[in-house]
Design an enzyme around this catalytic site. Structure first.
Site, PDB file in Angstrom:
ATOM      1  N   SER A  23      -1.741   3.549  -5.611  1.00 40.22           N
ATOM      2  CA  SER A  23      -0.702   4.565  -5.087  1.00 40.22           C
ATOM      3  C   SER A  23      -1.396   5.285  -3.632  1.00 40.22           C
ATOM      4  CB  SER A  23      -0.614   5.540  -6.097  1.00 40.22           C
ATOM      5  OG  SER A  23      -0.017   5.296  -7.111  1.00 40.22           O
ATOM      6  N   PRO A  24      -1.982   4.415  -3.009  1.00 39.81           N
ATOM      7  CA  PRO A  24      -2.759   4.817  -1.719  1.00 39.81           C
ATOM      8  C   PRO A  24      -2.148   5.419  -0.742  1.00 39.81           C
ATOM      9  CG  PRO A  24      -2.357   2.493  -1.658  1.00 39.81           C
ATOM     10  CD  PRO A  24      -1.843   2.823  -2.989  1.00 39.81           C
TER      11      PRO A  24
ATOM     12  N   GLY B 211       2.765   6.832  -3.591  1.00 33.46           N
ATOM     13  CA  GLY B 211       4.230   6.220  -3.662  1.00 33.46           C
ATOM     14  C   GLY B 211       5.013   6.507  -2.964  1.00 33.46           C
ATOM     15  N   GLY B 212       4.706   6.828  -1.543  1.00 36.11           N
ATOM     16  CA  GLY B 212       5.607   7.010  -0.464  1.00 36.11           C
ATOM     17  C   GLY B 212       6.240   8.364  -0.899  1.00 36.11           C
TER      18      GLY B 212
ATOM     19  N   TYR C 233       3.858  -4.088 -16.664  1.00 38.57           N
ATOM     20  CA  TYR C 233       4.761  -3.987 -15.390  1.00 38.57           C
ATOM     21  C   TYR C 233       5.897  -4.773 -15.673  1.00 38.57           C
ATOM     22  CZ  TYR C 233       0.623  -2.152 -12.958  1.00 38.57           C
ATOM     23  OH  TYR C 233      -0.378  -1.105 -12.622  1.00 38.57           O
TER      24      TYR C 233
END
Ligand SMILES: NC(=O)c1ccc[n+]([C@@H]2O[C@H](COP(=O)([O-])OP(=O)(O)OC[C@H]3O[C@@H](n4cnc5c(N)ncnc54)[C@H](OP(=O)(O)O)[C@@H]3O)[C@@H](O)[C@H]2O)c1
Length: 307
Positions: free
Chosen positions: A210-211, A214-215, A53
């Site tokens: 990514s619940p 990711g928007g 990351y």
């Protein structure tokens, strides 16, 4: 907030703060420290990293905070991952991700994470992705060394299918306490590939990355299909009294029989709190299916549609 117990020695907060985009949040160390204290005050004690990351920059920025305030370390649980490598040097024109689950790589990747995080151990270390070249005996040796050296308290995996987990498990006595996989209204593979059933059989939680997809449902150019999904999410928002469709997406995950720990990705506190708020909503089986049906109709049989 009640913590989720992984075993006798390690519990995680019911919502994990994902740190993948930390460098894009625009927080300087002082602001990040302030945010961390706010989160801790709310019981949000678990932080999810990976060595890749921000090319290590996310762990390093967090490490600066821990160096300045060492007393924070025992108040939080650090999750990080290793095993992904970028083969950019050999063929610079072909930037590609691959996996290296050799003992040498995993041990050195974890040690490099500890150095950046300015800590002597992580609470949970995840093998980031399965690798077709994985020799489970070697991964087991790496886990054993990291455990015996006191560098990792507990282990888990990420993006592993049940068979891949079982293959690794056959070579180690160290339990795998979580599988972290992509799970949301936008990604339901976990329902079809045996991941949920495997976690239920093992009695372990799934960490859902990514619940909120990711928007994806908030972009200006959402597809017609997504607009339909948004319509149903809004109806259910009204029905369950949720604040917005993101809370409904979290409630959809919490309605599953498996224990789900969402790993949020937002840099905005109020959006992280949607995951916390959603813990209090209950969703009926019918509402859950309405979302399944609109978001991924192929999971619901034709017969069910006709009823
Ligand atoms: N194990 C793995 O292989 C793996 C893979 C990917 C991620 N992860 C972990 O999972 C974490 C979360 O992943 P994710 O970032 O994909 O999760 P996410 O929570 O589904 O998505 C977060 C993204 O969506 C945007 N967003 C959320 N709500 C929004 C809204 N209402 N309106 C507009 N934009 C919105 C956020 O922007 P803002 O910041 O502006 O709110 C952020 O860019 C990562 O940080 C990482 O720790 C793990």
């Amino acid at each position: 907030m009640e913590k989720i117990r992984l075993d006798q020695e390690l519990s995680l907060a019911p919502v994990t703060i994902g740190m993948m985009n930390l460098l894009e949040w625009g927080l300087d160390p002082k602001e990040l420290s302030g945010r961390l204290h706010e989160y801790l005050g709310l019981g949000l004690t678990t932080y999810d990293f990976a060595d890749i990351y921000g090319k290590g920059g996310c762990e390093a920025l967090f490490g600066e905070i821990l160096e300045q305030e060492p007393s924070l370390r025992n108040k939080i649980e650090i999750v990080t991952k290793g095993g992904i490598v970028y083969d950019t040097l050999r063929r610079p024109y072909f930037v590609s991700e691959s996996y290296n689950l050799s003992k040498e790589h995993l041990v050195s990747a974890c040690e490099a994470s500890l150095k950046r995080l300015k800590t002597d151990h992580v609470d949970l270390y995840l093998i980031h992705r399965p690798c077709p070249l994985m020799d489970p005996a070697e991964v087991a040796e790496a886990m054993d060394k990291l455990y015996r050296d006191g560098k990792v308290r507990k282990f888990g995996v990420s993006n592993f299918l049940p068979e891949q987990m079982a293959a690794l498990e056959a070579y180690t006595g160290i339990p795998l306490l979580v599988n972290q996989v992509q799970m949301s209204v936008k990604c339901m593979d976990f329902l079809a590939d045996g991941t949920q059933e495997d976690a239920l059989r093992r009695k372990i939680p799934l960490m859902a990355y990514s619940p909120v997809g990711g928007g994806a449902l908030h972009r200006a150019d959402v597809s017609r299909d997504d607009l339909e999904t948004i319509g149903v999410l809004k109806e259910i928002q009204e029905e369950i009294g949720a604040g917005n469709i993101d809370e409904v997406m979290y409630a959809w995950l919490y309605r599953l029989p498996v224990t789900v720990i969402p790993v949020t990705g937002s840099g905005k506190k109020e959006r992280v709190l949607y995951a916390v708020n959603a813990l209090k909503y209950s969703m009926t089986r019918e509402q859950w299916y309405d979302i399944l049906r609109v978001a991924r109709p192929e999971h619901v049989s034709r017969k069910y549609h006709d009823i």
